[in-house]
Write an enzyme that holds these catalytic residues in place. Structure first.
Site, PDB file in Angstrom:
ATOM      1  N   ASN A  31      36.530  43.959  38.324  1.00  0.00           N
ATOM      2  CA  ASN A  31      36.100  42.483  38.268  1.00  0.00           C
ATOM      3  C   ASN A  31      34.968  42.393  39.269  1.00  0.00           C
ATOM      4  O   ASN A  31      34.090  41.358  39.237  1.00  0.00           O
ATOM      5  CB  ASN A  31      37.055  41.710  38.356  1.00  0.00           C
ATOM      6  CG  ASN A  31      37.846  41.409  37.108  1.00  0.00           C
ATOM      7  OD1 ASN A  31      37.191  41.597  36.121  1.00  0.00           O
ATOM      8  ND2 ASN A  31      39.115  41.133  37.080  1.00  0.00           N
TER       9      ASN A  31
ATOM     10  N   SER B 224      43.975  39.413  38.701  1.00  0.00           N
ATOM     11  CA  SER B 224      42.910  39.996  38.523  1.00  0.00           C
ATOM     12  C   SER B 224      41.823  39.835  39.800  1.00  0.00           C
ATOM     13  O   SER B 224      41.012  40.476  40.028  1.00  0.00           O
ATOM     14  CB  SER B 224      41.968  39.115  37.522  1.00  0.00           C
ATOM     15  OG  SER B 224      42.663  39.359  36.193  1.00  0.00           O
TER      16      SER B 224
ATOM     17  N   HIS C  27      46.966  46.063  37.663  1.00  0.00           N
ATOM     18  CA  HIS C  27      46.151  45.143  36.800  1.00  0.00           C
ATOM     19  C   HIS C  27      45.816  45.697  35.521  1.00  0.00           C
ATOM     20  O   HIS C  27      45.016  46.689  35.311  1.00  0.00           O
ATOM     21  CB  HIS C  27      44.939  44.806  37.642  1.00  0.00           C
ATOM     22  CG  HIS C  27      43.887  44.086  36.977  1.00  0.00           C
ATOM     23  ND1 HIS C  27      42.482  44.273  36.936  1.00  0.00           N
ATOM     24  CD2 HIS C  27      43.679  42.899  36.299  1.00  0.00           C
ATOM     25  CE1 HIS C  27      42.002  43.253  36.481  1.00  0.00           C
ATOM     26  NE2 HIS C  27      42.678  42.488  35.932  1.00  0.00           N
TER      27      HIS C  27
ATOM     28  N   GLU D 140      44.235  49.317  36.504  1.00  0.00           N
ATOM     29  CA  GLU D 140      43.868  49.308  38.066  1.00  0.00           C
ATOM     30  C   GLU D 140      45.175  49.339  38.924  1.00  0.00           C
ATOM     31  O   GLU D 140      45.877  48.113  38.554  1.00  0.00           O
ATOM     32  CB  GLU D 140      43.051  48.219  38.469  1.00  0.00           C
ATOM     33  CG  GLU D 140      41.610  48.493  38.053  1.00  0.00           C
ATOM     34  CD  GLU D 140      40.589  47.435  38.611  1.00  0.00           C
ATOM     35  OE1 GLU D 140      39.444  47.469  38.994  1.00  0.00           O
ATOM     36  OE2 GLU D 140      41.043  46.248  38.548  1.00  0.00           O
TER      37      GLU D 140
END
Length: 688
Positions: free
Chosen positions: A478, A407, A428, A440
């Protein structure tokens, strides 16, 4: 002379059948026969060129494996240009001979409305029909709601039109949305159906209305509005179906048309169409690169994330090998997968739990040696990941792809632990990986174009939404979420309570309040990241200790029964103990609490989100503003009816929004400043 078949036209052919001559009109506007102005013009011309006196009937079909895949969305912002679809449908209804729609592939939106204008509908076994207009902030504008309600009744019509779902031919036949399913060639089946009609027309607008029982109608309306979460299109679609039962049919058709044209230029429709085109741009494969084929996938790590990733691939028909060093942990993972498979089968999501489990093969690390792709899903620890990639590098073929589900960690550093860093990338997934659409795809410094293209194509194959990002702390989602979290914590430290912030952002349209999400994910996850970053944290930067104090109290969220909220009842309840922690920390820092309005909370949160998005765009982490929008909508609960944070921000009064960003930065303290490229990013988002 070229032998190539002309396209962008409507072909007219004639067939001799037992009942007489039949005209076959074939719409041929690649790739999906979208209902553009050019297509409508050609179709009207073909209809006007018919000689009905010579005909026993007409077959309307599409070339290229589709009937009509819907309207041309690119034309929605322009004034409607004749011939309009209602005029074409009126022409079909006015023909003195029956017209049968022969549908392969997609008959959606205006395409299905066109079919509803015919006297009968025959579909191929793989055809899908439906009225998905509400997914773009619209309602059917050519009689779709009026006519389909005469086939399926008011209650079912509310569900079909408001959900916008695509209905496969078997269910469509059961519901009455089509009249027959072709066993062979769909045109031949349509001709056979036409012959059975014995020259009789069946005009749907002339059928009686089918109002539902009041209690059932109210239940259908309530369910649709709840699912629509503030969608104007859903509310208007319900009203259109209601009017189809209560108004004279001509008035109901006119009202439906007026509403469709009115709301298609509204902010919700513009937002949803923005997301539609954003997804198309994000999922486009790199030019000039042919993706490789992946059939066998290895998953290293049998935790919750690894299980979800394994299910995502297995449900798409790939063979999945799951590797774990601990035999007991592996057995636990396989048992959890079996339970998940049984649940999917019980809910009708898969045909057979046993068949799915046959594609999920447990083993040790060596079991992934023959895989085309291996996805690492172990603990978020750099040294552990580097050691694993070094091992995988030794046992996999040089053609295999290595992907990490990290992440946050630096994928370039992970790739450097291998002898072939070009085959290393990030993949991801979002938790739960078999449910969440977003993935992602991280393009590391050494990642080859072929590897990147393969992963994007593979994500699409397993029905995910891939967004390419470059390496950077937190990538796109994130990274922005961290700025959102940081600002929410600043607000807490200044006097806003967690449930006040959650209420404000839920009213704004977020799927779930931030602190509820925080509790659901587990406060210890972010705590571990903060501890990892502590040595490099700027000592001058503002830091809120309140989440750390909660973690030290072992208040990790739902899994421990308390976090920001108390979960003794099973639901999030505001907790006085959290208020005590906040008050003590504010007193320790000498902060005088103040009250915040919901608007002030939203102003701070949105300023932080948009500013961070501009920063990562400036660093090249994301390729385009629209990529940020679809990541936040699909991965973090940002309201899709607002089109994503940058689309929303671009629509705000510019000077006022820039002032809100400056105020946010001033309140946040050292290290947070308005992005230098913010105005340029807003201009880019405005032009999309």
């Amino acid at each position: 002379m070229s032998n190539e078949k002309n396209t962008d036209t409507v072909h007219v052919a004639h067939r001799t059948a037992a009942t007489g001559e039949i005209a076959v009109l074939t719409i041929d506007f690649p790739p999906v026969n979208a209902g553009s102005t050019a297509m409508r013009t050609a179709l009207m011309g073909a209809l006007e060129g018919l000689e009905p006196a010579r005909l026993a009937g007409v077959i309307l079909t599409g070339a290229g494996g589709n009937f009509v895949g819907g309207a041309d969305i690119r034309e929605f912002d322009a004034p409607a240009v004749p011939p309009h679809l209602p005029d074409i449908i009126a022409k079909i209804e006015a023909l003195p001979v029956p017209v049968v729609a022969a549908m392969e592939g997609a008959a959606l939106g205006g395409g299905y409305e066109l079919a509803l204008g015919c006297d009968a509908r025959v579909a191929g076994p793989r055809a899908v029909v439906g009225l998905p207009e509400t997914t773009l902030g619209l309602i059917p504008g050519s009689g779709g709601g009026v006519r389909v309600s005469r086939l399926v009744g008011e209650v079912r019509a509310i569900e079909l039109v408001t959900s916008g779902r695509r209905v496969k031919s078997a269910e469509a036949l059961e519901l009455g949305m089509i009249d027959a399913i072709a066993e062979g060639d769909v045109v031949e089946a349509a001709i056979a159906h036409l012959e059975k009609m014995d020259g009789q027309k069946r005009i749907l607008r002339e059928l009686p209305a089918r109002p539902g029982e009041r209690q059932a109608v109210e239940a259908a309306k309530a369910a649709a509005l709840k699912k629509g979460r503030g969608s104007l299109a859903v509310a208007e679609a319900i009203e259109a179906v209601r009017q189809a039962q209560t108004l004279p049919v001509g008035e109901a058709l006119a009202a439906e048309r007026e509403t469709s044209l009115r709301i298609r230029r509204g902010p919700q429709s513009r937002a949803l169409r923005h997301l539609f085109f954003a997804e198309r741009a994000a999922t486009k494969l790199p030019e000039g690169v042919e993706p490789g084929r992946v059939e066998t996938v290895g998953i290293v790590g049998g935790g919750r994330m690894g299980q979800g990733i394994a299910l995502a691939f297995a449900q798409a028909g790939l063979t999945v090998r799951i590797a774990e060093r601990d035999a007991t942990f592996l057995a636990t993972a396989m048992k959890a997968l079996e339970t998940a498979a049984q649940d999917l089968a019980a809910r009708g999501r898969i045909a057979s739990a046993a068949a799915l489990m046959e594609r999920l093969l447990p083993g040790e690390l060596g079991a992934v040696a023959d895989c085309d792709l291996v996805v690492e899903a172990i603990i978020e620890d750099m040294e552990a990941k580097k050691a694993l990639f070094g091992q995988l590098d030794q046992i996999l073929s040089d053609d295999a792809i290595l992907a990490t589900n990290t992440s946050y960690l630096d994928i370039d550093e992970i790739a450097a632990a291998t002898k072939l860093p070009g085959r290393v990338a990030g993949l991801h997934f979002f938790n739960p990986a078999n449910v969440m659409r977003l993935v992602e795809v991280i393009d590391a410094e050494a990642t080859t174009g072929k590897v990147l293209a393969t992963l994007v194509a593979l994500a699409k194959r397993i029905r995910k939404l891939p967004v390419v990002a470059k390496v950077g702390e937190g990538f796109i989602g994130n990274r922005v979420f961290a700025a959102y979290r940081r600002q929410a914590e600043f607000l807490i430290e200044e006097g806003a309570l967690p449930w006040e912030i959650d209420a404000a952002i839920e009213d704004f349209g977020f799927a779930m309040g931030f602190f509820k999400v925080y509790d659901l994910a587990g406060l210890d996850i972010a705590w571990a990241r903060r501890q990892r970053l502590a040595p490099t944290r700027d000592p001058k930067a503002r830091y809120v200790e309140i989440p750390d104090v909660l973690c030290e109290m072992e208040r990790f969220g739902r899994k421990t029964g308390s976090g920001w909220y108390d979960y003794a009842s099973g639901k999030p309840v505001p907790d006085p103990k959290t208020e005590e922690v906040i008050a003590k920390e504010m007193a320790r820092k000498g902060i005088e609490p103040r009250t915040f309005t919901a608007d002030e909370i939203i102003s701070r949160i949105m300023a932080a989100i948009v500013n961070e998005a501009a920063l990562l765009l400036g660093e090249g982490i994301a390729a385009r503003a629209s990529d940020v929008d679809i990541v936040l909508v699909n991965g973090y609960g940002f309201p899709k009816l607002k089109g994503g944070p940058l689309h929303w921000a671009a629509a705000q009064p510019r000077e006022a929004f820039l002032e809100s960003v400056a105020a946010m930065a001033d309140a946040s303290g050292h290290g947070i400043e308005p992005a230098a490229n913010l105005e340029a990013v807003l201009k880019e988002a405005e032009d999309l």
